[in-house]
Motif scaffolding. Structure first.
Motif, PDB file in Angstrom:
ATOM      1  N   GLU A  28       4.931 -57.986 -39.370  1.00 55.59           N
ATOM      2  CA  GLU A  28       4.026 -58.179 -38.251  1.00 55.59           C
ATOM      3  C   GLU A  28       3.549 -59.632 -38.219  1.00 55.59           C
ATOM      4  O   GLU A  28       3.223 -60.173 -37.174  1.00 55.59           O
ATOM      5  CB  GLU A  28       2.823 -57.230 -38.369  1.00 55.59           C
ATOM      6  CG  GLU A  28       3.195 -55.760 -38.172  1.00 55.59           C
ATOM      7  CD  GLU A  28       1.977 -54.864 -38.210  1.00 55.59           C
ATOM      8  OE1 GLU A  28       0.844 -55.398 -38.326  1.00 55.59           O
ATOM      9  OE2 GLU A  28       2.146 -53.646 -38.115  1.00 55.59           O
ATOM     10  N   SER A  29       3.513 -60.241 -39.380  1.00 55.59           N
ATOM     11  CA  SER A  29       3.185 -61.660 -39.483  1.00 55.59           C
ATOM     12  C   SER A  29       4.385 -62.399 -40.062  1.00 55.59           C
ATOM     13  O   SER A  29       5.392 -61.788 -40.419  1.00 55.59           O
ATOM     14  CB  SER A  29       1.945 -61.859 -40.364  1.00 55.59           C
ATOM     15  OG  SER A  29       2.166 -61.315 -41.662  1.00 55.59           O
ATOM     16  N   HIS A  30       4.264 -63.725 -40.149  1.00 50.70           N
ATOM     17  CA  HIS A  30       5.337 -64.541 -40.710  1.00 50.70           C
ATOM     18  C   HIS A  30       4.715 -65.644 -41.560  1.00 50.70           C
ATOM     19  O   HIS A  30       3.732 -66.280 -41.160  1.00 50.70           O
ATOM     20  CB  HIS A  30       6.168 -65.187 -39.595  1.00 50.70           C
ATOM     21  CG  HIS A  30       7.098 -66.276 -40.094  1.00 50.70           C
ATOM     22  ND1 HIS A  30       8.370 -66.003 -40.537  1.00 50.70           N
ATOM     23  CD2 HIS A  30       6.916 -67.615 -40.238  1.00 50.70           C
ATOM     24  CE1 HIS A  30       8.946 -67.142 -40.934  1.00 50.70           C
ATOM     25  NE2 HIS A  30       8.076 -68.129 -40.756  1.00 50.70           N
ATOM     26  N   PHE A  31       5.264 -65.848 -42.746  1.00 49.20           N
ATOM     27  CA  PHE A  31       4.879 -67.027 -43.507  1.00 49.20           C
ATOM     28  C   PHE A  31       6.042 -67.447 -44.401  1.00 49.20           C
ATOM     29  O   PHE A  31       7.041 -66.735 -44.538  1.00 49.20           O
ATOM     30  CB  PHE A  31       3.583 -66.811 -44.304  1.00 49.20           C
ATOM     31  CG  PHE A  31       3.679 -65.849 -45.448  1.00 49.20           C
ATOM     32  CD1 PHE A  31       3.947 -66.285 -46.730  1.00 49.20           C
ATOM     33  CD2 PHE A  31       3.466 -64.486 -45.243  1.00 49.20           C
ATOM     34  CE1 PHE A  31       4.019 -65.408 -47.791  1.00 49.20           C
ATOM     35  CE2 PHE A  31       3.539 -63.594 -46.308  1.00 49.20           C
ATOM     36  CZ  PHE A  31       3.807 -64.058 -47.578  1.00 49.20           C
ATOM     37  N   GLU A  32       5.899 -68.636 -44.976  1.00 49.26           N
ATOM     38  CA  GLU A  32       6.991 -69.242 -45.731  1.00 49.26           C
ATOM     39  C   GLU A  32       6.504 -69.727 -47.084  1.00 49.26           C
ATOM     40  O   GLU A  32       5.350 -70.131 -47.220  1.00 49.26           O
ATOM     41  CB  GLU A  32       7.562 -70.438 -44.938  1.00 49.26           C
ATOM     42  CG  GLU A  32       8.019 -70.071 -43.544  1.00 49.26           C
ATOM     43  CD  GLU A  32       8.264 -71.296 -42.668  1.00 49.26           C
ATOM     44  OE1 GLU A  32       8.088 -72.421 -43.183  1.00 49.26           O
ATOM     45  OE2 GLU A  32       8.613 -71.114 -41.497  1.00 49.26           O
TER      46      GLU A  32
END
Length: 244
Positions: free
Chosen positions: A148-152
């Motif tokens: 549902e979210s995105h991070f790296e």
């Protein structure tokens, strides 16, 4: 930074043609720098068999270690993707074995990492978890986590990694830094211990404070386990590149 296109350029070096990022900051974290060749005047004899060089017995430099050998001791041409060579290059017997073993990572494990796996992800001490797909970016520099979210997570900013296996729980004495990963052989694709999760400590961009990231295999545990085993091998290459 992960969205910046990585242009490539063809560079000719004494060792052969290399395909390198136009910006050196975008090098793969698995890559190795070309070694300095041992000067000809400093190697009158083969550094393996001690044969004296003359007009007939020519000197050859190993493209991986830079040492000087006779043709017999440095005759193999082996692919060396960690130095971005376009074609197989001349390597000594010892280095060619190492490079051949690394090709398994590039032929198999790297494809697994790029394909991704599904995990239940928990950030820091949060009580909230999210099911996310984790994969390695095409330039090998980031772990992308999408749900549902995105991070790296930038691989170069990972400080420690703990691979969890079935029946284990994380503890301070079990955390594997890159150093200890070099001597760790308990995880394999066909081994008796199946990887079930991973605990990372890394420093987010712009921060000097370590963040914890916990990943546990979701529904498809077999795919997740293969991804974790591949990540375990990747960590060894990361450490070697850092230690260069």
């Amino acid at each position: 930074m992960s969205s910046v296109p990585d242009g490539k350029k063809l560079v000719r070096s004494p060792s052969g043609l290399r395909m390198l990022p136009e910006n050196g900051a975008f090098n793969s974290p698995f890559s190795l720098d070309e070694p300095q060749w041992v000067p000809d005047k400093e190697c009158p004899r083969c550094m393996q068999c001690d044969t004296k060089f003359d007009f007939i017995r020519r000197k050859h430099h190993c493209r991986r270690c830079g040492r000087c050998f006779c043709d017999k001791c440095c005759s193999k041409k082996v692919a060396l993707p960690r130095m971005c060579f376009v074609d197989p290059v001349r390597q000594c017997a010892e280095c060619s074995l190492v490079s051949q073993k690394e090709m398994e990572f590039y032929d198999k494990q790297l494809k697994v990492l790029l394909g991704g796996g599904t995990f239940v992800v928990t950030l820091g001490s949060s009580e909230k978890s999210e099911t996310m797909t984790c994969r390695l970016s095409n330039n090998h520099r980031y772990l992308f986590l999408d749900g549902e979210s995105h991070f790296e997570v930038e691989l170069s900013r990972i400080s420690s990694m703990q691979i969890l296996t079935d029946g284990t729980s994380p503890g301070e004495n079990d955390i594997h830094t890159y150093t200890s990963l070099l001597d760790s052989h308990y995880i394999s694709e066909g081994g008796t211990s199946r990887a079930s999760g991973m605990l990372l400590h890394y420093k987010p961009m712009g921060s000097q404070d370590a963040q914890q990231l916990r990943m546990e295999a979701a529904d498809d545990k077999k795919v997740a386990s293969l991804w974790l085993a591949a990540m375990h091998k990747a960590a060894k290459l990361l450490y070697e590149a850092r230690d260069q």
